[in-house]
Design a protein around this motif. Structure first.
Motif, PDB file in Angstrom:
ATOM      1  N   ARG A 180     -31.967 -85.388 -37.145  1.00  9.90           N
ATOM      2  CA  ARG A 180     -31.553 -86.137 -38.371  1.00  9.90           C
ATOM      3  C   ARG A 180     -30.092 -85.734 -38.393  1.00  9.90           C
ATOM      4  N   ASP A 181     -29.019 -86.549 -38.702  1.00  8.96           N
ATOM      5  CA  ASP A 181     -27.735 -86.375 -38.809  1.00  8.96           C
ATOM      6  C   ASP A 181     -27.136 -86.228 -40.092  1.00  8.96           C
ATOM      7  N   PHE A 182     -26.219 -85.530 -40.579  1.00 10.29           N
ATOM      8  CA  PHE A 182     -25.887 -85.195 -41.852  1.00 10.29           C
ATOM      9  C   PHE A 182     -24.116 -85.335 -41.757  1.00 10.29           C
ATOM     10  N   ALA A 183     -23.452 -86.009 -42.477  1.00  6.62           N
ATOM     11  CA  ALA A 183     -21.978 -85.963 -42.732  1.00  6.62           C
ATOM     12  C   ALA A 183     -21.595 -85.155 -43.953  1.00  6.62           C
ATOM     13  N   PHE A 184     -20.820 -84.300 -44.003  1.00 12.49           N
ATOM     14  CA  PHE A 184     -20.538 -83.715 -45.358  1.00 12.49           C
ATOM     15  C   PHE A 184     -18.995 -83.445 -45.462  1.00 12.49           C
ATOM     16  N   VAL A 185     -18.449 -83.962 -46.649  1.00 12.45           N
ATOM     17  CA  VAL A 185     -17.027 -83.836 -46.995  1.00 12.45           C
ATOM     18  C   VAL A 185     -17.059 -82.587 -47.620  1.00 12.45           C
ATOM     19  N   ILE A 186     -16.165 -81.570 -47.207  1.00 14.93           N
ATOM     20  CA  ILE A 186     -15.969 -80.312 -47.772  1.00 14.93           C
ATOM     21  C   ILE A 186     -14.747 -79.828 -47.762  1.00 14.93           C
ATOM     22  N   ASP A 187     -14.663 -78.892 -48.434  1.00 14.58           N
ATOM     23  CA  ASP A 187     -12.831 -78.162 -48.488  1.00 14.58           C
ATOM     24  C   ASP A 187     -12.710 -77.773 -47.178  1.00 14.58           C
ATOM     25  N   GLU A 188     -11.381 -77.917 -46.718  1.00 11.56           N
ATOM     26  CA  GLU A 188     -10.755 -77.548 -45.213  1.00 11.56           C
ATOM     27  C   GLU A 188     -10.916 -75.719 -45.179  1.00 11.56           C
ATOM     28  N   ALA A 189     -10.854 -75.357 -46.280  1.00 10.84           N
ATOM     29  CA  ALA A 189     -10.946 -73.747 -46.306  1.00 10.84           C
ATOM     30  C   ALA A 189     -12.407 -73.043 -45.909  1.00 10.84           C
ATOM     31  N   VAL A 190     -13.361 -74.143 -46.083  1.00 13.74           N
ATOM     32  CA  VAL A 190     -14.843 -73.631 -45.614  1.00 13.74           C
ATOM     33  C   VAL A 190     -14.777 -73.572 -44.204  1.00 13.74           C
ATOM     34  N   GLU A 191     -15.460 -72.514 -43.599  1.00 13.85           N
ATOM     35  CA  GLU A 191     -15.696 -72.581 -42.050  1.00 13.85           C
ATOM     36  C   GLU A 191     -16.926 -73.421 -41.866  1.00 13.85           C
ATOM     37  N   ALA A 192     -16.746 -74.080 -40.641  1.00 13.61           N
ATOM     38  CA  ALA A 192     -17.754 -74.967 -40.271  1.00 13.61           C
ATOM     39  C   ALA A 192     -19.075 -74.157 -40.047  1.00 13.61           C
ATOM     40  N   GLU A 193     -18.953 -73.021 -39.303  1.00 17.23           N
ATOM     41  CA  GLU A 193     -19.896 -71.910 -39.111  1.00 17.23           C
ATOM     42  C   GLU A 193     -20.912 -71.740 -40.317  1.00 17.23           C
ATOM     43  N   THR A 194     -20.079 -71.557 -41.585  1.00 20.90           N
ATOM     44  CA  THR A 194     -20.741 -71.503 -42.986  1.00 20.90           C
ATOM     45  C   THR A 194     -21.757 -72.400 -43.419  1.00 20.90           C
ATOM     46  N   LEU A 195     -21.182 -73.730 -43.002  1.00 20.09           N
ATOM     47  CA  LEU A 195     -21.898 -74.948 -43.581  1.00 20.09           C
ATOM     48  C   LEU A 195     -23.301 -75.054 -42.619  1.00 20.09           C
ATOM     49  N   VAL A 196     -22.992 -74.471 -41.235  1.00 15.76           N
ATOM     50  CA  VAL A 196     -24.116 -74.969 -40.506  1.00 15.76           C
ATOM     51  C   VAL A 196     -25.282 -74.056 -40.741  1.00 15.76           C
ATOM     52  N   ARG A 197     -24.783 -72.409 -41.027  1.00 12.32           N
ATOM     53  CA  ARG A 197     -25.963 -71.781 -41.378  1.00 12.32           C
ATOM     54  C   ARG A 197     -26.518 -71.881 -42.705  1.00 12.32           C
ATOM     55  N   ALA A 198     -25.697 -72.581 -43.576  1.00 13.23           N
ATOM     56  CA  ALA A 198     -26.383 -72.886 -44.860  1.00 13.23           C
ATOM     57  C   ALA A 198     -27.469 -74.105 -44.738  1.00 13.23           C
ATOM     58  N   VAL A 199     -27.044 -74.871 -43.914  1.00 15.97           N
ATOM     59  CA  VAL A 199     -27.949 -76.153 -43.507  1.00 15.97           C
ATOM     60  C   VAL A 199     -29.278 -75.663 -42.881  1.00 15.97           C
ATOM     61  N   ARG A 200     -29.010 -74.784 -41.802  1.00 14.02           N
ATOM     62  CA  ARG A 200     -30.090 -74.395 -40.977  1.00 14.02           C
ATOM     63  C   ARG A 200     -31.001 -73.648 -41.939  1.00 14.02           C
ATOM     64  N   ASN A 201     -30.666 -72.721 -42.803  1.00 19.18           N
ATOM     65  CA  ASN A 201     -31.569 -71.789 -43.997  1.00 19.18           C
ATOM     66  C   ASN A 201     -32.194 -72.714 -44.983  1.00 19.18           C
ATOM     67  N   ALA A 202     -31.648 -74.115 -44.912  1.00 23.87           N
ATOM     68  CA  ALA A 202     -32.303 -74.834 -46.042  1.00 23.87           C
ATOM     69  C   ALA A 202     -33.829 -74.937 -45.890  1.00 23.87           C
ATOM     70  N   ASP A 203     -34.252 -74.977 -44.852  1.00 28.09           N
ATOM     71  CA  ASP A 203     -36.030 -74.967 -44.877  1.00 28.09           C
ATOM     72  C   ASP A 203     -36.412 -74.195 -43.212  1.00 28.09           C
ATOM     73  N   LYS A 204     -36.380 -72.709 -43.541  1.00 31.45           N
ATOM     74  CA  LYS A 204     -36.331 -72.081 -42.397  1.00 31.45           C
ATOM     75  C   LYS A 204     -37.610 -72.149 -41.480  1.00 31.45           C
ATOM     76  N   LYS A 205     -38.911 -72.794 -42.054  1.00 37.26           N
ATOM     77  CA  LYS A 205     -39.984 -73.229 -41.255  1.00 37.26           C
ATOM     78  C   LYS A 205     -39.900 -74.522 -40.306  1.00 37.26           C
TER      79      LYS A 205
END
Length: 804
Positions: free
Chosen positions: A718-743
């Protein structure tokens, strides 16, 4: 160490031919670096007589000669001022190669007159520096004979590499002793002359016993210094030494012949007695090489009442050296401490033949004999009368003994050498052997063996021998290193256990991964200069006795060596340089296993598709770091990227990979411009270092790992596109998404970033692909909606919104 075959035979009585001697040198551990026979390159040059000499019709400075080289008259054009009828010289026939410049002689016309060959000078034949005219031989020299054979130049020059521990082989006699012990002849006796002395010895003293424990000297008055005799000059020239004068050549000859450096002072230049003392701040020495050197308190010098005349054990001063006008000389024969010589030579950047011998350690028991031999040669060749010898101090010549059992040879080296043969070898090398041999007898009907017990006295010239393993080495070396059997190690029955440690296994995987990714391995020195160490934060380990000033500090980083290698490759035209090195960094607490890499030049070459070459970027370095960490077994999925790396990298274009805020596993980025400039690199250079010692070790569970079970159902993306502040690192967002449902979510990756129309200023659009892996049954729509909602909610916590 160079010497001629005839020079060797002044000490070694042998019938062995050259190939046998060369093989013998190699077998006993004296590596032959090369052999050159001057007669081979002079084979086409013959003795010739000039029959007539007439002025060249077209040139005042040329003559037309007819010469006889044994095959009748030949016409030659010659420009030498001493060419004349009746002269006997050396003639190069057509086809001969002139040694000095490699020119092939052929028939030619010089100013319209035919010339067939060449009359030669000493310099043209590389036999000296004389080029004022052609060679003049005695009138009875046999015309037509080979000049090299007639002049006795058929004498091969042997070049042997001497390892630092073999100070005894820094003289021809030491090499002859080894060959005699190996059975290639007998060692001739060394004749030490008795000096008939008249008058008291010179005033010499010691104030620095640590640097110069012994200073022996003798004066010779009424000498006549001129050119050295032909036999001495010939031997010195054959090995590349330039004859200077008889007095100087005597010291050079003894140094090479017997490994004993000496020095001769012109007494007319001395003011008072000579003293071996420490240098003083501000003192200068104009050495014999024409350069001035500033000495200090860490150096031993030889001085009179007014000035320093000698950098002790390394090089004499120009002011007090012997000249043609010298009539009275002082001969110095001293012992200088090897450690002091090494430190002084490194500080001054000064090398010499004397230093090469003193810093290895000359024979401390050879001062009296060395002085007597030098005095005899001075009085015999230059005349004059010698004084008594003055002996200040005493050399460290105490005898050293080693307890030895000849059975240790077989036990340590695997070579079975009989007791009598071992004793012969050791005594041939100058060792004294005392004690009882092994015995075998029956006691009460029971066989009893009593092992041998020898006391071996080490000769004074073998500073390197300390214990019984050194004695074994001497025996095996003389028997022949080629006689050491190749014996496989015993192998235990059953399945072989791994021999590599876990750390070695990690390094092996990392090395293979780096090579598979297109990086070439570099192997650099672990030592760098102080300037290079300072550029990467400074080194904690400084060597007390470095090879050179450029190799003084143990490296705190792998980057200096890799950057130097990168520059060398770039200087040779490499358009793209990709290097890695696996080695150790040396920090204050300990040494640390590290893998470093450098990417420079073109990432993608210029072509019709790209338009122009593409350079490497910090993201390329990050990619390499992640791949190497994965190969090393680091938990890549849990890595976090933090800010800027060390000062070696460009601010804002570098970072670190960590497990939490404190555990730094790697740093990477674009090289700092000042560091790139220091190493002579242009363009964008990226680099990184992975700290293998910081990677946490895997816990040993004590259980076998579960067998691999591939999923039965196909994954869902599944693909998602998010609009987010430029100061937020992409890696931080990717980690949050991956941990949304660890199973359910097994992978999440960023595949697009967009800034521009449709995206609010100060914001950016990040597109993330997630991979969902069902378990025993496929996902239902409700389950997919729930997972999607959890992903969106995780992004919203960071201030992101789902892009419409």
């Amino acid at each position: 160490m160079k010497f001629t075959l005839s020079w060797l035979k002044t000490h070694l009585n042998t019938d062995a031919d050259l190939p046998t001697i060369l093989k013998g040198l190699t077998n006993i551990g004296l590596e032959v670096e090369g052999v050159e026979n001057p007669a081979e390159k002079l084979g086409a040059f013959r003795i010739a007589r000039v029959l007539t000499a007439e002025r060249h019709p077209q040139a005042d400075k040329l003559q037309v000669l007819t010469v006889d080289a044994g095959e009748g008259a030949i016409q030659v054009v010659c420009g030498a001022p001493n060419a004349r009828a009746g002269l006997v010289g050396v003639f190069g026939t057509e086809g001969a190669v002139v040694p000095v410049n490699g020119m092939v002689l052929k028939k030619t016309a010089i100013r319209g007159v035919e010339s067939n060959g060449m009359m030669c000078s000493f310099r043209e034949l590389e036999l000296g520096e004389d080029h004022d005219g052609i060679i003049e031989l005695s009138a009875d020299a046999p015309v037509g004979q080979s000049y090299a054979a007639w002049a006795g130049l058929d004498d091969p020059v042997i070049d042997v590499s001497i390892t630092p521990n073999r100070q005894d082989c820094m003289g021809v006699r030491g090499i002859a002793r080894d060959l005699a012990a190996a059975g290639l002849g007998t060692l001739n006796a060394l004749i030490v002359p008795v000096i008939e002395a008249a008058g008291p010895g010179p005033d010499v003293r010691i104030e620095d016993a640590e640097g110069c424990p012994a200073f022996f000297a003798r004066t010779v008055r009424g000498v006549r210094n001129g050119s050295s005799p032909e036999w001495m000059a010939k031997q010195l020239k054959a090995i590349g030494q330039k004859p200077i004068s008889t007095l100087v050549d005597i010291t050079n000859y003894i140094m090479i012949d017997l490994g004993r450096p000496l020095h001769v002072y012109d007494m007319a230049t001395l003011k008072g007695g000579l003293v071996a003392r420490r240098g003083r701040s501000g003192e200068q020495v104009l050495a014999l090489n024409g350069k001035s050197y500033a000495v200090d308190e860490s150096m031993t010098v030889i001085a009179d009442d007014e000035a320093v005349h000698d950098i002790g054990g390394i090089m004499g001063g120009e002011h007090s050296g012997a000249t043609e006008a010298t009539t009275d000389v002082l001969i110095e024969c001293a012992y200088f401490t090897p450690e002091r010589i090494a430190v002084t030579g490194q500080k001054l950047g000064l090398t010499s033949d004397a230093r090469a011998r003193f810093e290895r350690g000359v024979d401390p028991a050879f001062l009296d004999d060395g002085l007597s031999i030098a005095t005899y040669l001075v009085t015999h060749l230059c005349g004059g009368s010698a004084s008594e010898a003055t002996r200040a101090g005493s050399p460290p010549a105490a005898a050293k003994t080693v307890t030895y059992d000849p059975a240790q040879c077989l036990a340590l080296a695997g070579v079975d050498v009989g007791d009598s043969e071992q004793k012969r070898i050791l005594e041939s090398l100058g060792f004294a052997v005392e004690g009882h041999d092994a015995t075998f007898e029956y006691q009460d009907g029971v066989p009893v063996t009593t092992p041998a017990n020898w006391t071996v006295t080490v000769p004074s010239w073998r500073r390197d021998v300390d214990g019984w393993p050194d004695i074994v080495e001497e025996v095996v070396r003389i028997v022949g290193l080629d006689q050491v059997p190749s014996t496989p190690l015993p192998r235990a029955p059953g399945v072989a256990k791994p021999t590599a440690t876990p750390e070695q296994a990690v390094e092996r995987r990392v090395r293979r991964t780096a090579a598979a990714r297109g990086l070439a391995e570099a192997i650099n020195w672990s030592f760098i200069s102080e300037k290079e160490a300072a550029a990467v934060g400074g080194g904690a380990w400084t060597l007390a006795n470095p090879i050179s000033e450029d190799l003084k500090v143990m490296r705190p980083s792998l980057l200096p060596g890799l950057l130097s290698a990168t520059r060398r490759n770039a200087d040779r035209g490499a358009a793209s340089v990709r290097l890695f090195e696996l080695g150790r960094r040396y920090l204050a607490d300990r040494e640390r296993a590290t893998v470093g890499f450098v990417l420079a030049g073109e990432k993608v070459a210029r072509g019709w598709q790209t338009g122009k070459a593409q350079p490497f970027s910090a993201f390329d370095a990050k990619s390499e770091v992640i791949a190497l960490l994965a190969a090393a077994g680091a938990p890549v999925a849990n890595l976090q990227s933090f800010g800027e790396a060390s000062g070696a990298y460009h601010p804002g274009q570098s970072g670190t990979m960590r497990l939490g805020p404190k555990t730094v596993l790697a740093e990477f980025g674009v090289l700092h411009p000042s560091l790139a400039k220091q190493f002579g690199l242009t363009g964008t250079v990226v680099a990184g270092e992975v700290f293998l010692d910081a990677i946490p070790a895997k816990r040993a569970s004590g259980f076998m790992r579960a067998p691999y079970a591939p999923p039965a159902l196909q994954a869902v993306k599944r693909d998602f596109a998010f609009v987010i502040d430029e100061a937020v690192e992409a890696e931080t967002l990717v980690r949050a998404v991956r941990n949304a449902d660890k199973k359910a979510i097994v992978e999440a990756r960023l595949f697009d970033m967009f800034v521009g129309p449709g995206v609010e200023e100060g914001k950016k659009s990040l597109a993330i692909e997630i991979t969902l892996q069902p378990g025993e049954k496929s996902f239902s729509q409700e389950e997919l909606d729930t997972i999607s909602a959890a992903v969106v909610k995780a992004a919203e916590k960071l201030g992101g919104t789902l892009r419409g």
